[in-house]
Every structure is written in C-alpha cells, then in structure tokens.
Enzyme design. Structure first.
Site, PDB file in Angstrom:
ATOM      1  N   ASP A  26       0.870  -1.175   0.000  1.00 16.51           N
ATOM      2  CA  ASP A  26       0.000   0.000   0.000  1.00 16.51           C
ATOM      3  C   ASP A  26       0.904   1.222   0.000  1.00 16.51           C
ATOM      4  O   ASP A  26       1.666   1.442   0.952  1.00 16.51           O
ATOM      5  CB  ASP A  26      -0.898  -0.018   1.236  1.00 16.51           C
ATOM      6  CG  ASP A  26      -1.878   1.156   1.270  1.00 16.51           C
ATOM      7  OD1 ASP A  26      -1.746   2.066   0.434  1.00 16.51           O
ATOM      8  OD2 ASP A  26      -2.759   1.152   2.150  1.00 16.51           O
ATOM      9  N   ALA A  48      -1.749   5.258  -8.317  1.00 18.27           N
ATOM     10  CA  ALA A  48      -2.558   6.477  -8.270  1.00 18.27           C
ATOM     11  C   ALA A  48      -4.012   6.133  -8.004  1.00 18.27           C
ATOM     12  O   ALA A  48      -4.476   5.028  -8.299  1.00 18.27           O
ATOM     13  CB  ALA A  48      -2.444   7.248  -9.578  1.00 18.27           C
ATOM     14  N   TYR A  49      -4.720   7.102  -7.458  1.00 18.29           N
ATOM     15  CA  TYR A  49      -6.181   7.058  -7.396  1.00 18.29           C
ATOM     16  C   TYR A  49      -6.647   7.680  -8.700  1.00 18.29           C
ATOM     17  O   TYR A  49      -6.433   8.875  -8.933  1.00 18.29           O
ATOM     18  CB  TYR A  49      -6.678   7.860  -6.192  1.00 18.29           C
ATOM     19  CG  TYR A  49      -8.194   7.893  -6.040  1.00 18.29           C
ATOM     20  CD1 TYR A  49      -8.827   7.136  -5.069  1.00 18.29           C
ATOM     21  CD2 TYR A  49      -8.974   8.691  -6.864  1.00 18.29           C
ATOM     22  CE1 TYR A  49     -10.213   7.166  -4.919  1.00 18.29           C
ATOM     23  CE2 TYR A  49     -10.360   8.719  -6.733  1.00 18.29           C
ATOM     24  CZ  TYR A  49     -10.970   7.961  -5.764  1.00 18.29           C
ATOM     25  OH  TYR A  49     -12.330   7.983  -5.631  1.00 18.29           O
ATOM     26  N   THR A  89      -0.401  13.527 -15.071  1.00 20.37           N
ATOM     27  CA  THR A  89      -1.542  13.550 -15.981  1.00 20.37           C
ATOM     28  C   THR A  89      -1.778  14.906 -16.635  1.00 20.37           C
ATOM     29  O   THR A  89      -1.367  15.949 -16.101  1.00 20.37           O
ATOM     30  CB  THR A  89      -2.818  13.155 -15.204  1.00 20.37           C
ATOM     31  OG1 THR A  89      -3.970  13.305 -16.026  1.00 20.37           O
ATOM     32  CG2 THR A  89      -3.006  14.041 -13.980  1.00 20.37           C
ATOM     33  N   TYR A 113      -9.449  15.140  -8.973  1.00 21.17           N
ATOM     34  CA  TYR A 113      -8.386  14.240  -9.426  1.00 21.17           C
ATOM     35  C   TYR A 113      -7.171  15.031  -9.907  1.00 21.17           C
ATOM     36  O   TYR A 113      -6.036  14.783  -9.475  1.00 21.17           O
ATOM     37  CB  TYR A 113      -8.901  13.333 -10.536  1.00 21.17           C
ATOM     38  CG  TYR A 113      -7.805  12.593 -11.271  1.00 21.17           C
ATOM     39  CD1 TYR A 113      -7.078  11.588 -10.643  1.00 21.17           C
ATOM     40  CD2 TYR A 113      -7.485  12.915 -12.593  1.00 21.17           C
ATOM     41  CE1 TYR A 113      -6.054  10.916 -11.306  1.00 21.17           C
ATOM     42  CE2 TYR A 113      -6.473  12.245 -13.262  1.00 21.17           C
ATOM     43  CZ  TYR A 113      -5.764  11.254 -12.617  1.00 21.17           C
ATOM     44  OH  TYR A 113      -4.743  10.599 -13.272  1.00 21.17           O
TER      45      TYR A 113
END
Length: 270
Positions: A26, A48-49, A89, A113
């Site tokens: 984790d 990543a979330y 991103t 995000y």
C-alpha cells in the site's frame, strides 16, 4: 494498467525489476515503503487514485494516494539517495488553452483528481529527491478499462452512440509510454524535471471513436455531441493536447502517430 506493462518491458530489457501492487504493498503505508525501497535505486511510481468521478466525493482518499503518499515516497527516496520517476496527468491543466500545453504552462486543474495529482507533483519536488515527472494522457492498454475498451463493449449492445467532439487530445498506448520510460532510464545522465509524453498528433474523442469502429469493422453509428450533453460529477479539460518537444529532443525521436499503436491494440482485442 501502465504498471503491468512497465514490468513486462523492463524484464524484456534485462532489468532486475521488482513490481508491487495492492494488497502486497500500500503506497500509503510508510513502513511498507521503507521495507521495499532499496538504497540508491530507481523507483517508478505508477500508483494512483484514478477514478475521476469518484474523486469528487472522495477527495480525502484522492489526496491521500495522489499527494500525501507521493510526498512520503519522495522523502524516503531522498533519505536513501534513490531516484523517482513519477507518472502524472494532463488533468493538471484546465483545458482552456488554444495551443498544446508545454511543461512551462501554468497548471490549473478543474477537478479533484487533477488537483490531487498536481499536489503530488509539488510535494515530490519539495521532498528533495532526484525525480522525473512524466505527464501522460488518454492512456489505454491491455490491463485495464479505458475509453477504447468501453466503446467496443457498448457497440456490442447498441446500434448508435453519441461521442463528444469538443474534447481533444492524443490516445496514448501504455506500451508506447513504457518503452519511452525504458529509453529514459538508459540515458547517461538521469533526466530531471517535468516531461510531457503522448502519441503524435491530436484528435477529438469523436474522431478517435470513428477510427476505432472503422478499424474494428463495426457497423455502429456514432454521432458527435458536446460535453454538456453528458453531465458528470467531474469537469473534464477540453484541450488535453501536449507539446512533447522537450521529451522528443531528449530521447532523440518522436512518439509514433496515435493511429498506429491504436490499430495494433484493436487488432489484439477484437
């Protein structure tokens, strides 16, 4: 999605690479990170979330994974004199630019995000470790759900689809991204800073969908529409186009045109 392709490519290239994923590791667990990070090693963080919609209602979790965990990773790497390649991103930008985004353009995310990923970039810089941030966009690959696979699944049960034509970017294969990462780690000197990577050329979501269905031999009819016809919890940047000149100059060759890897991907799954 990106991480699994990366491990396969690293092993093909002869690297002694170790990969970790939940539940084995984790990224939010500091003690677990300390156990697996080796001194003077190279860490490539693909964790990543990534649920853009749910992030709007789960901001604490998004920031925990995309920002706080990255900060701890950077600090541990700095203490161990290790280097970090971190994947980010296009969502760090607001999408209002009329030209492709360069690494020098000011980020301004329009959703949770993107904001959490931008905070992760900032905290990684502050951690003091040697790092490279590689921003990617519109990624697709064999090991996860993505725009391409979702469209092909919808086409199995529908004769007509609406696809937005006011969002523009470059559909980017995870295979192409990991090949570029492998080129970066073979350079004589570790490249530090922020780099943009995307397939060559730009297209709207509608244009990409049309290419997918033509290449797949699908008879589904598609109709262009505005993003306003698909209300979502999270706002999307309309312009995700990247200027990748900085990375191209570094590795010595441009990325492949978006149509080529996408055609290969479609052939591999239909």
């Amino acid at each position: 999605m990106l991480g699994r392709d990366l491990m396969e490519e690293l092993r093909k290239c002869g690297y002694d690479a170790r990969g970790f994923d939940l539940p084995e590791l984790d990224i939010c667990d500091e003690d677990a990170l300390k156990r697996v990070i080796q001194p003077e090693s190279l860490i490539i963080n693909c964790a990543a979330y990534t649920n853009v919609e749910k992030a709007e209602s789960e901001p604490e979790l998004a920031y925990k994974v995309n920002a706080e965990a990255v900060a701890r990773l950077g600090k541990i790497a700095a203490d161990m004199k290790s280097r970090v390649i971190h994947i980010s991103t296009d969502f760090v930008f607001n999408g209002k630019s009329e030209t492709p985004y360069t690494e020098d353009d000011e980020p301004d995310p329009v959703n949770v995000y993107g904001a959490s990923k931008l905070e992760g970039e900032k905290l990684l810089k502050q951690s003091g470790c040697e790092h490279l941030i590689m921003r990617v966009q519109w990624t697709y690959g064999r090991h996860g759900s993505n725009f391409i696979t979702k469209l092909l699944e919808l086409a199995k049960t529908r004769d007509r689809l609406k696809v937005v034509d006011d969002q523009k970017g470059s559909p980017t294969s995870t295979i192409e991204a990991v090949k570029t990462i492998c080129k970066l780690i073979t350079l004589d000197r570790f490249p530090k800073g922020i780099f943009h990577f995307a397939a060559l050329g730009y297209a709207s979501r509608f244009e990409v969908a049309r290419f997918i269905f033509v290449h797949a031999g699908s008879n589904v009819e598609i109709e262009p529409c505005d993003s306003s016809e698909f209300p979502t919890a999270a706002q999307r940047p309309l312009n995700s186009c990247f200027d990748c000149g900085k990375l191209t100059a570094l590795v010595g060759e441009p990325a492949r045109s978006w149509q080529e890897p996408l055609a290969e991907f479609i052939d591999s799954i239909v």
